[in-house]
Design a protein around this motif. Structure first.
Motif, PDB file in Angstrom:
ATOM      1  N   GLY A 182      43.785  45.577  50.175  1.00 18.98           N
ATOM      2  CA  GLY A 182      42.936  46.277  49.228  1.00 18.98           C
ATOM      3  C   GLY A 182      42.037  45.325  48.476  1.00 18.98           C
ATOM      4  N   GLU A 183      41.681  45.713  47.253  1.00 16.74           N
ATOM      5  CA  GLU A 183      40.798  44.909  46.421  1.00 16.74           C
ATOM      6  C   GLU A 183      41.313  44.868  44.986  1.00 16.74           C
ATOM      7  OE1 GLU A 183      36.731  46.193  46.686  1.00 16.74           O
ATOM      8  OE2 GLU A 183      36.597  45.795  48.839  1.00 16.74           O
ATOM      9  N   LEU A 184      40.906  43.812  44.289  1.00 15.95           N
ATOM     10  CA  LEU A 184      41.199  43.631  42.868  1.00 15.95           C
ATOM     11  C   LEU A 184      39.879  43.446  42.149  1.00 15.95           C
ATOM     12  CD1 LEU A 184      42.919  42.745  40.312  1.00 15.95           C
ATOM     13  CD2 LEU A 184      42.780  40.416  41.258  1.00 15.95           C
ATOM     14  N   VAL A 185      39.654  44.198  41.069  1.00 15.05           N
ATOM     15  CA  VAL A 185      38.447  44.017  40.258  1.00 15.05           C
ATOM     16  C   VAL A 185      38.871  43.850  38.801  1.00 15.05           C
ATOM     17  CG1 VAL A 185      36.976  45.309  41.845  1.00 15.05           C
ATOM     18  CG2 VAL A 185      38.063  46.509  39.954  1.00 15.05           C
ATOM     19  N   GLU A 215      38.237  29.101  34.719  1.00 10.89           N
ATOM     20  CA  GLU A 215      37.028  28.281  34.742  1.00 10.89           C
ATOM     21  C   GLU A 215      36.192  28.560  35.985  1.00 10.89           C
ATOM     22  OE1 GLU A 215      36.082  26.324  32.082  1.00 10.89           O
ATOM     23  OE2 GLU A 215      37.792  27.443  31.287  1.00 10.89           O
ATOM     24  N   SER A 216      36.847  28.807  37.098  1.00  9.74           N
ATOM     25  CA  SER A 216      36.169  29.114  38.352  1.00  9.74           C
ATOM     26  C   SER A 216      36.906  30.255  39.038  1.00  9.74           C
ATOM     27  CB  SER A 216      36.155  27.892  39.274  1.00  9.74           C
ATOM     28  OG  SER A 216      35.826  28.259  40.602  1.00  9.74           O
ATOM     29  N   PRO A 217      36.186  31.224  39.591  1.00  9.04           N
ATOM     30  CA  PRO A 217      36.858  32.322  40.296  1.00  9.04           C
ATOM     31  C   PRO A 217      37.758  31.853  41.434  1.00  9.04           C
ATOM     32  CG  PRO A 217      34.560  32.869  39.905  1.00  9.04           C
ATOM     33  CD  PRO A 217      34.723  31.423  39.532  1.00  9.04           C
ATOM     34  N   ARG A 218      37.464  30.691  42.006  1.00 17.17           N
ATOM     35  CA  ARG A 218      38.288  30.172  43.101  1.00 17.17           C
ATOM     36  C   ARG A 218      39.685  29.776  42.628  1.00 17.17           C
ATOM     37  NH1 ARG A 218      36.063  31.945  47.769  1.00 17.17           N
ATOM     38  NH2 ARG A 218      33.804  31.573  47.777  1.00 17.17           N
ATOM     39  N   GLU A 219      39.848  29.547  41.325  1.00 16.98           N
ATOM     40  CA  GLU A 219      41.168  29.195  40.800  1.00 16.98           C
ATOM     41  C   GLU A 219      42.188  30.294  41.083  1.00 16.98           C
ATOM     42  OE1 GLU A 219      41.066  28.245  36.674  1.00 16.98           O
ATOM     43  OE2 GLU A 219      39.558  26.668  36.896  1.00 16.98           O
ATOM     44  N   LEU A 227      44.540  36.341  47.876  1.00 14.57           N
ATOM     45  CA  LEU A 227      43.320  36.858  47.270  1.00 14.57           C
ATOM     46  C   LEU A 227      42.132  36.047  47.756  1.00 14.57           C
ATOM     47  CD1 LEU A 227      44.274  37.534  43.532  1.00 14.57           C
ATOM     48  CD2 LEU A 227      43.810  39.227  45.309  1.00 14.57           C
ATOM     49  N   ARG A 228      41.030  36.727  48.100  1.00 16.98           N
ATOM     50  CA  ARG A 228      39.814  36.060  48.535  1.00 16.98           C
ATOM     51  C   ARG A 228      38.620  36.634  47.775  1.00 16.98           C
ATOM     52  NH1 ARG A 228      42.886  33.020  49.697  1.00 16.98           N
ATOM     53  NH2 ARG A 228      43.464  32.095  51.705  1.00 16.98           N
ATOM     54  N   LEU A 229      37.869  35.763  47.145  1.00 13.24           N
ATOM     55  CA  LEU A 229      36.731  36.191  46.329  1.00 13.24           C
ATOM     56  C   LEU A 229      35.674  36.868  47.191  1.00 13.24           C
ATOM     57  CD1 LEU A 229      35.390  36.106  43.477  1.00 13.24           C
ATOM     58  CD2 LEU A 229      34.288  33.974  44.217  1.00 13.24           C
ATOM     59  N   VAL A 230      35.217  38.039  46.740  1.00 11.25           N
ATOM     60  CA  VAL A 230      34.158  38.777  47.419  1.00 11.25           C
ATOM     61  C   VAL A 230      32.874  38.762  46.594  1.00 11.25           C
ATOM     62  CG1 VAL A 230      33.436  41.050  48.278  1.00 11.25           C
ATOM     63  CG2 VAL A 230      35.815  40.300  48.560  1.00 11.25           C
ATOM     64  N   GLU A 231      33.018  38.930  45.284  1.00 11.98           N
ATOM     65  CA  GLU A 231      31.843  39.031  44.411  1.00 11.98           C
ATOM     66  C   GLU A 231      32.177  38.482  43.040  1.00 11.98           C
ATOM     67  OE1 GLU A 231      28.547  42.465  43.147  1.00 11.98           O
ATOM     68  OE2 GLU A 231      30.178  42.917  44.540  1.00 11.98           O
ATOM     69  N   ARG A 272      35.418  40.431  41.913  1.00 14.22           N
ATOM     70  CA  ARG A 272      36.038  41.336  42.900  1.00 14.22           C
ATOM     71  C   ARG A 272      36.636  40.480  44.004  1.00 14.22           C
ATOM     72  NH1 ARG A 272      34.077  44.603  47.494  1.00 14.22           N
ATOM     73  NH2 ARG A 272      31.993  43.663  47.252  1.00 14.22           N
ATOM     74  N   TYR A 273      37.909  40.729  44.310  1.00 19.13           N
ATOM     75  CA  TYR A 273      38.634  39.990  45.335  1.00 19.13           C
ATOM     76  C   TYR A 273      39.178  40.978  46.372  1.00 19.13           C
ATOM     77  CZ  TYR A 273      38.819  36.035  42.060  1.00 19.13           C
ATOM     78  OH  TYR A 273      38.497  35.008  41.204  1.00 19.13           O
TER      79      TYR A 273
END
Length: 275
Positions: A182-185, A215-219, A227-231, A272-273
């Motif tokens: 799914g997704e996480l927002v 600090e960074s969405p990649r964290e 989890l993988r960053l989409v937006e 959004r991940y």
């Protein structure tokens, strides 16, 4: 005349009144983006001195923009997954389910503290397709009530920044494992953004404090594997909201500065991940 509902919330729980009042106030404007009549009606039924929050027009517009962007992601997810599970964490008195009006095949879960869920039951009409879960999101037992498979959309608007890093890791790891895909927002701050938000008139009025920052969405990909960053976007990105002209001159200048200065771009983000 219907009696008004007395509200006695403090700290983090009281912050739900900030978002409720923001959405209700913006929805009363002739140029409203959100058009959330449910929030406006609920505010009229509450016995609470909203003036203590010291909210201004810019605050109302900003909160409506954040909610609208998350609503857009929610609608898109439901359109792509007809039998989606929507998990609204820390739902407060938000009327997202009424704004979205999901089809009957969508399984919707609203989760918040028992006293908040009790308020929801008294203030909003019943929704047969929705399940309300009365629990702190950090307690593990309620998760057993969720379906054990997705596709699931996890919404955490105005929530995760109030938790500790350990609590965020535990919560999101458990939910993504259980739901599978799914997704996480959610929205979040970096350290500077959290300090500025904590110093705002609204948050100081409630006495709430912030915990987790990003600090960074990649964290988050490292904190919660899978989890993988989409937006990733600024909450008030003028190129995406189409609402820039509605802000005051001082707010427009501040947003321009945030866009131009790299250090300011991550003060507050919508993310959004996928999992």
């Amino acid at each position: 005349m219907t009696s008004r509902e007395k509200i006695d919330l403090r700290g983090v729980k009281e912050t739900l009144l900030i978002t409720l009042y923001g959405k209700a106030g913006e929805s009363r404007m002739p140029d409203s983006l959100l058009k959330d009549r449910f929030a406006a009606e609920v505010v009229d039924r509450i016995d609470y001195d909203f003036s203590r929050l010291k909210m201004r027009r810019d605050d109302l517009v900003g909160l409506a923009i954040r909610a609208y962007r998350i609503d857009q992601w929610t609608r898109a997810f439901i359109e792509a997954h007809e039998q989606a599970v929507v998990l609204h964490l820390g739902c407060g008195l938000d009327s997202r389910i009424f704004r979205i009006a999901p089809p009957a095949a969508v399984r919707w879960f609203d989760v918040d503290y028992p006293e908040v869920i009790a308020l929801r039951r008294r203030l909003y009409p019943a929704q047969p397709e929705a399940t309300m879960i009365a629990s702190s999101v950090t307690e593990p037992d309620w998760r057993e009530r969720l379906p054990s498979a997705g596709p699931a959309l996890i919404i955490a608007e105005g929530l995760l920044m109030y938790l500790s890093k350990a609590a965020v890791k535990d919560l999101l790891s458990a939910l993504t494992r259980r739901m599978g895909r799914g997704e996480l927002v959610f929205d979040g701050f970096n350290r500077l953004g959290a300090r500025l938000a904590a110093a705002s008139r609204m948050v100081r009025a409630t006495g709430a404090t912030f915990g987790w920052t990003l600090e960074s969405p990649r964290e988050l990909e490292r904190l919660v594997p899978g989890l993988r960053l989409v937006e990733d976007t600024m909450i008030y990105d003028p190129a995406k909201t189409g609402q820039f002209a509605r802000f005051s001159l001082s707010a427009r200048l501040a947003i321009h500065a945030m866009c131009l200065i790299p250090a300011f771009r991550r003060l507050g983000r919508l993310m959004r991940y996928r999992f």
